[in-house]
Design an enzyme around this catalytic site. Structure first.
Site, PDB file in Angstrom:
ATOM      1  N   HIS A  93      38.506  38.409  47.356  1.00 20.28           N
ATOM      2  CA  HIS A  93      39.782  39.270  47.323  1.00 20.28           C
ATOM      3  C   HIS A  93      39.627  40.620  47.169  1.00 20.28           C
ATOM      4  O   HIS A  93      38.405  41.117  46.860  1.00 20.28           O
ATOM      5  CB  HIS A  93      40.638  38.830  46.005  1.00 20.28           C
ATOM      6  CG  HIS A  93      40.822  37.280  45.785  1.00 20.28           C
ATOM      7  ND1 HIS A  93      42.008  36.883  46.013  1.00 20.28           N
ATOM      8  CD2 HIS A  93      40.290  36.298  45.423  1.00 20.28           C
ATOM      9  CE1 HIS A  93      42.023  35.625  46.163  1.00 20.28           C
ATOM     10  NE2 HIS A  93      40.958  35.400  45.310  1.00 20.28           N
ATOM     11  N   TYR A  94      40.461  41.585  47.461  1.00 19.74           N
ATOM     12  CA  TYR A  94      40.442  42.828  46.970  1.00 19.74           C
ATOM     13  C   TYR A  94      41.605  43.226  46.313  1.00 19.74           C
ATOM     14  O   TYR A  94      42.701  42.535  46.219  1.00 19.74           O
ATOM     15  CB  TYR A  94      40.345  43.902  48.147  1.00 19.74           C
ATOM     16  CG  TYR A  94      41.664  43.842  49.135  1.00 19.74           C
ATOM     17  CD1 TYR A  94      42.833  44.060  48.905  1.00 19.74           C
ATOM     18  CD2 TYR A  94      41.315  43.927  50.558  1.00 19.74           C
ATOM     19  CE1 TYR A  94      43.885  43.677  49.993  1.00 19.74           C
ATOM     20  CE2 TYR A  94      42.182  43.860  51.603  1.00 19.74           C
ATOM     21  CZ  TYR A  94      43.562  43.976  51.297  1.00 19.74           C
ATOM     22  OH  TYR A  94      44.536  43.811  52.040  1.00 19.74           O
ATOM     23  N   THR A  95      41.509  44.157  45.219  1.00 19.73           N
ATOM     24  CA  THR A  95      42.391  44.543  44.417  1.00 19.73           C
ATOM     25  C   THR A  95      43.698  45.136  44.648  1.00 19.73           C
ATOM     26  O   THR A  95      45.061  45.065  44.211  1.00 19.73           O
ATOM     27  CB  THR A  95      41.942  45.029  43.185  1.00 19.73           C
ATOM     28  OG1 THR A  95      41.289  46.150  43.507  1.00 19.73           O
ATOM     29  CG2 THR A  95      40.951  44.295  42.502  1.00 19.73           C
ATOM     30  N   GLU A 103      37.521  39.139  42.591  1.00 21.99           N
ATOM     31  CA  GLU A 103      38.415  40.241  43.066  1.00 21.99           C
ATOM     32  C   GLU A 103      37.254  41.457  43.125  1.00 21.99           C
ATOM     33  O   GLU A 103      36.396  41.650  42.396  1.00 21.99           O
ATOM     34  CB  GLU A 103      39.214  40.456  41.783  1.00 21.99           C
ATOM     35  CG  GLU A 103      40.506  39.746  41.867  1.00 21.99           C
ATOM     36  CD  GLU A 103      41.406  40.043  43.003  1.00 21.99           C
ATOM     37  OE1 GLU A 103      41.370  40.972  43.844  1.00 21.99           O
ATOM     38  OE2 GLU A 103      42.631  39.238  43.165  1.00 21.99           O
ATOM     39  N   HIS A 145      40.706  35.451  50.976  1.00 21.05           N
ATOM     40  CA  HIS A 145      42.080  34.884  50.499  1.00 21.05           C
ATOM     41  C   HIS A 145      42.940  34.919  51.934  1.00 21.05           C
ATOM     42  O   HIS A 145      43.716  34.037  52.156  1.00 21.05           O
ATOM     43  CB  HIS A 145      42.741  36.008  49.658  1.00 21.05           C
ATOM     44  CG  HIS A 145      43.884  35.576  48.979  1.00 21.05           C
ATOM     45  ND1 HIS A 145      44.667  36.578  47.995  1.00 21.05           N
ATOM     46  CD2 HIS A 145      44.666  34.216  48.855  1.00 21.05           C
ATOM     47  CE1 HIS A 145      45.523  35.566  47.246  1.00 21.05           C
ATOM     48  NE2 HIS A 145      45.490  34.297  47.839  1.00 21.05           N
TER      49      HIS A 145
END
Length: 295
Positions: A59-61, A128, A175
């Site tokens: 994921h990225y935040t 993340e 994701h």
């Protein structure tokens, strides 16, 4: 040396010691565990069992590190790990945040599906990465890059996870792969090829892609239904009806962001089709059309 015959008392003591040792040996052999209100005998192990963890999701935040830590520890969303953009170094090695024990389920995947498994929260580890993701500018949309120090820390973490749990390459996903209708993370700037070069995740062989193109121009149209079938076989939740609707385009775009990030418009082109075929040839050569890998 004088031999002294043991007395009747000594003989009883010896027999008691032998019996005690035998009892201890039996306890060790049966591996009886005291659970407080009962004992669990763990000496017999079922043959058909595996780890809960079968997927690794990236994921990225979209927010900075301080905000990410706050959100991921106080709001109804979580991940097992958070990799800073600039990890601090301890004894020459990067430090990452572990927010949820691997034995517990984190709330990072939401409504999701991959290779026939739904509800990926229950079967995956989520990582993340502190990254702003898409950045809209007057010149158009760009994506924040992942700094080398962050990529190094991520590779170390992910390599350890896939090694310990034996996670296959095709089950290291983004994701957007498992929820393409609503997610774009970790985005087209994510270093999938670098992870693959480090032994993490899947990547097509360039020679196979060229061979599968068979002289077609990369942007030549591809058969929609054929590409849908290939992506469904690889793991995506996609219809195989030959209709190029918005849902199918989003799946095509997710695949392109992962494996062909220079162009992720969601168009069914020959290069995307060749990449999909090259992946199937490499990782699922014996799987019949429509089949999903075994759990």
């Amino acid at each position: 040396m004088t031999f002294v015959r043991p007395s009747r008392f000594d003989s009883a003591l010896i027999r008691a010691s032998i019996a005690c040792a035998a009892a201890l040996l039996t306890a060790c052999t049966t591996m009886t565990v005291d659970r407080g209100t009962y004992y669990a005998d763990t000496s017999h192990h079922a043959q058909y069992a595996d780890t809960r963890i079968r997927f690794l999701v990236m994921h990225y935040t979209e927010i900075d590190e301080a905000q990410s830590l706050n959100v991921l520890t106080t709001e109804p969303v979580s991940a097992h790990y958070l990799v800073p953009a600039a990890p601090r170094i301890r004894n020459g090695e990067p430090v990452v945040w572990q927010l949820v024990p691997e034995s517990q389920r984190a709330w990072h995947a939401g409504v999701s599906e991959w290779q026939g498994t739904t509800e990926l929260n229950a079967a995956s580890i989520g990582i993340e990465n502190v990254n702003l993701g898409p950045i809209d500018t007057p010149q158009g949309r760009t994506w924040q890059p992942y700094p080398p120090a962050q990529v190094d820390a991520l590779i170390r973490l992910a390599k350890d996870i896939v090694t310990r749990y034996g996670i296959p390459p095709t089950r290291v996903v983004g994701h957007s792969d498992i929820a393409p209708q609503r997610k774009t993370d970790p985005g087209p700037a994510f270093p999938w090829k670098q992870l693959y070069d480090a032994g993490i995740g899947a990547w097509p062989d360039a020679a196979s892609v060229t061979a599968d193109l068979a002289g077609r121009a990369p942007d030549a149209p591809a058969d929609v239904r054929g590409l849908q079938q290939k992506l469904a076989r690889y793991g995506y939740d996609v219809a195989t009806d030959g209709v190029l609707d918005e849902k199918t385009r989003r799946v095509f775009a997710a695949f392109q962001m992962h494996f062909r990030p220079r162009d992720y418009a969601g168009n069914p082109d020959a290069e995307t089709d060749a990449i999909a075929q090259a992946l199937l040839d490499k990782y699922m050569p014996s799987a019949p059309a429509g089949a999903t890998p075994a759990r």
